[in-house]
Write a protein that holds these residues in place. Structure first.
Motif, PDB file in Angstrom:
ATOM      1  N   SER A 117       0.799  -1.228   0.000  1.00 58.02           N
ATOM      2  CA  SER A 117       0.000   0.000   0.000  1.00 58.02           C
ATOM      3  C   SER A 117       0.830   1.277   0.000  1.00 58.02           C
ATOM      4  O   SER A 117       0.261   2.376  -0.044  1.00 58.02           O
ATOM      5  N   TYR A 118       2.156   1.172   0.061  1.00 55.11           N
ATOM      6  CA  TYR A 118       2.998   2.371   0.135  1.00 55.11           C
ATOM      7  C   TYR A 118       3.110   3.007  -1.253  1.00 55.11           C
ATOM      8  O   TYR A 118       3.786   2.496  -2.142  1.00 55.11           O
ATOM      9  N   LYS A 119       2.432   4.145  -1.448  1.00 49.17           N
ATOM     10  CA  LYS A 119       2.242   4.708  -2.785  1.00 49.17           C
ATOM     11  C   LYS A 119       3.511   5.238  -3.452  1.00 49.17           C
ATOM     12  O   LYS A 119       3.651   5.108  -4.677  1.00 49.17           O
ATOM     13  N   PRO A 120       4.453   5.859  -2.732  1.00 50.04           N
ATOM     14  CA  PRO A 120       5.654   6.328  -3.439  1.00 50.04           C
ATOM     15  C   PRO A 120       6.499   5.200  -4.016  1.00 50.04           C
ATOM     16  O   PRO A 120       7.357   5.430  -4.862  1.00 50.04           O
ATOM     17  N   GLY A 121       6.284   3.976  -3.536  1.00 49.80           N
ATOM     18  CA  GLY A 121       7.001   2.831  -4.082  1.00 49.80           C
ATOM     19  C   GLY A 121       8.038   2.273  -3.125  1.00 49.80           C
ATOM     20  O   GLY A 121       8.507   2.956  -2.215  1.00 49.80           O
ATOM     21  N   THR A 122       8.389   1.008  -3.328  1.00 48.87           N
ATOM     22  CA  THR A 122       9.368   0.326  -2.486  1.00 48.87           C
ATOM     23  C   THR A 122      10.494  -0.235  -3.348  1.00 48.87           C
ATOM     24  O   THR A 122      10.295  -0.544  -4.524  1.00 48.87           O
ATOM     25  N   LYS A 123      11.661  -0.378  -2.740  1.00 53.72           N
ATOM     26  CA  LYS A 123      12.833  -0.926  -3.417  1.00 53.72           C
ATOM     27  C   LYS A 123      13.411  -2.056  -2.586  1.00 53.72           C
ATOM     28  O   LYS A 123      13.595  -1.912  -1.375  1.00 53.72           O
ATOM     29  N   SER A 124      13.699  -3.158  -3.221  1.00 50.04           N
ATOM     30  CA  SER A 124      14.240  -4.311  -2.509  1.00 50.04           C
ATOM     31  C   SER A 124      15.686  -4.035  -2.101  1.00 50.04           C
ATOM     32  O   SER A 124      16.540  -3.760  -2.947  1.00 50.04           O
ATOM     33  N   VAL A 125      15.939  -4.104  -0.799  1.00 49.09           N
ATOM     34  CA  VAL A 125      17.290  -3.915  -0.266  1.00 49.09           C
ATOM     35  C   VAL A 125      17.496  -4.888   0.893  1.00 49.09           C
ATOM     36  O   VAL A 125      16.551  -5.510   1.383  1.00 49.09           O
TER      37      VAL A 125
END
Length: 514
Positions: A413-421
């Motif tokens: 649900s996190y609208k700005p986006g997620t990055k796999s780290v």
């Protein structure tokens, strides 16, 4: 005659008043005809056994008519009354202003951000463009952080003040009366702005003032006594009483205290991640069912575990909720959660955090800013690893425990986006290790919790203020400055909407006694 008893009602019949009346009559050993009315005083869900039930405390009116209690506010015009300056229009500030009307004082509320509706445009820019307005965001603006961060009213602050009074004021301004009954009351981010607007109107109609886009840059003190404040546009506003209710993210207020040489101190806070599951996983685990009953709300959870002598605990759990970007400045990542009133989104999220103590950070006993600087470093590291535009670093739950970078991330649900780290690059080592140890144990406590369908999003870091502004226990004034009242979450004396509101009320009561 009135009798109050507890009943256990299955979800099938919780909305059936005739069934509740019949059950009450049976338990009381009376003919149902003798009961002329009833009302539910408290309602909670008991999911400890396979059969989930509502436990309700019901007051039955026997051989006498039911007469609902009507509470009328006792407030008065204060146009010409003694002024009290209140810095901040969050729950502490707004309830302090309302209490001023009850005590015959004129509140002058100064809010750096915008009116609650105008804030929406800035929140949209945060979500869509990754642009943070440092004066108007999820933390700053009318209603404070809680307005667009869920409206949960659950609190353990009964000893601090009158919780029911706070809930009644919300109801008087448009909240559903359910919040007076439910064990875990909740308004919802979609409804709270209207209530905040109504509170503003009450304050203005009775002679109070509320000024938006009005940041306070100085607190005027002469010979140890408050004389007023100076705003960013150079205006001096005079008052012998100033309530500092600026919230946990107004770092410039802490800087002001440091410049002035006024006493402040480092305070423990909690830091971790926000964890999101599909809501159906939480429903199945908590309600012991394949499909949640239509008369049951989306399920919540509360988890705690000791790992390496550290408490790991869930915080601000949002059933049917959204993970929100709550940074207050450029080049930092801060996440929080909220839910609409129906809690009807497909995901459930919760902060999962570890307390950061004074001995975890060098020089914290000597440097009041040590924990705040530590907090800021983690938030900036999260921003750098996300790559900008408020993209948040993230990892699947089982991958996190196994120290494996996730090949893909689940829908979230996190609208700005997620990055796999690898979140080891974001979180302090002791925080990472405690979380790694706790999550599989949480999975043993709650079936389905420990799964790679869950995502960890970093970082949850604004759980409370990392600085406390000290105050006298009895007068609630700063120990060095007469007439200055540190208040609410930002000063270190509250932990949510209701406790902050209570603290605002208490500060005004202290003024009334001074």
């Amino acid at each position: 005659m009135q009798k109050e008893i507890e009943l256990a009602i299955t979800p099938d019949f919780i909305e059936d008043e005739q069934h509740i009346l019949s059950e009450g009559a049976r338990k009381l050993g009376l003919s149902p005809k003798r009961i002329q009315g009833m009302f539910i005083r408290k309602r909670s869900i008991d999911a400890r056994s396979r059969q989930v039930v509502y436990r309700i405390r019901v007051v039955f009116y026997i051989d006498e008519p039911y007469t609902p209690e009507i509470i009328r506010p006792i407030i008065q015009p204060v146009h010409q009354a003694k002024p009290v300056v209140i810095i901040g229009a969050g729950p502490a500030g707004l309830f302090a202003a309302y209490r001023c009307l009850e005590r015959g004082l004129k509140p002058i509320v100064l809010e750096r951000g915008k009116e609650v509706r105008e804030r929406r445009r800035d929140l949209a820019k945060i979500n869509k463009e990754g642009f943070v307005n440092p004066e108007s965001n999820y933390c700053f603006g009318e209603g404070g952080a809680g307005t667009y961060s869920d409206g949960k009213l659950y609190t353990r602050s009964n000893k601090r003040g009158d919780v029911q009074k706070v809930l009644q004021i919300f109801v008087q301004h448009g909240a559903t009366s359910d919040i007076l009954v439910d064990a875990r009351p909740h308004i919802g981010t979609n409804k709270l702005p209207h209530i905040i607007e109504d509170m503003r109107q009450t304050i203005l109609e009775h002679g109070g003032e509320i000024h938006f886009n009005c940041r306070v840059d100085d607190i005027l003190v002469n010979f140890g006594k408050v004389e007023g404040v100076r705003t960013a546009d150079g205006e001096n506003i005079k008052s012998e009483h100033v309530i500092v209710a600026t919230g946990h993210s107004a770092r410039d207020i802490f800087e002001l205290f440091r410049r002035k040489g006024w006493l402040i101190e480092a305070k423990p806070f909690a830091l971790g991640v926000r964890i999101e599951h599909p809501q159906e996983i939480i429903d199945q685990a908590q309600y012991h069912c394949a499909v949640r009953h239509e008369n049951l709300p989306p399920a919540y959870y509360s988890l705690v575990e000791q790992v390496n002598d550290r408490g790991v605990f869930s915080f601000c759990m949002c059933p049917g909720g959204i993970i929100a970007p709550c940074a207050t400045d450029k080049e930092e990542i801060v996440v929080n959660g909220w839910s609409p009133s129906k809690r009807n989104n497909p995901h459930a999220n919760s902060g999962t955090v570890i307390q950061i103590n004074l001995d975890d950070v060098p020089n914290a006993l000597e440097d009041a800013f040590a924990l705040l600087d530590f907090q800021r470093q983690v938030e900036r590291k999260a921003f750098d690893l996300g790559g900008g535009s408020l993209v948040a670093p993230a990892q699947r739950m089982v991958d996190f425990v196994n120290s494996k970078v996730s090949g893909t991330l689940p829908e979230n649900s996190y609208k700005p986006g997620t990055k796999s780290v690898d979140l080891r690059e974001v979180l302090p080592d002791f925080v990472h290790k405690a979380l790694r140890g706790a999550l599989p144990i949480f999975g043993k406590k709650m079936k389905g919790y420990y799964t790679n369908e869950a995502i960890l999003v970093g970082v949850e870091s604004r759980t409370s203020s990392p600085i406390r502004i000290p105050r006298d226990k009895d007068s609630l004034q700063h120990p060095e400055i007469s007439g200055l009242y540190p208040c609410g979450e930002g000063a270190g004396y509250a932990g949510g909407i209701v406790s902050a509101a209570i603290d605002g009320i208490n500060c005004v009561d202290a003024i009334g006694l001074s």
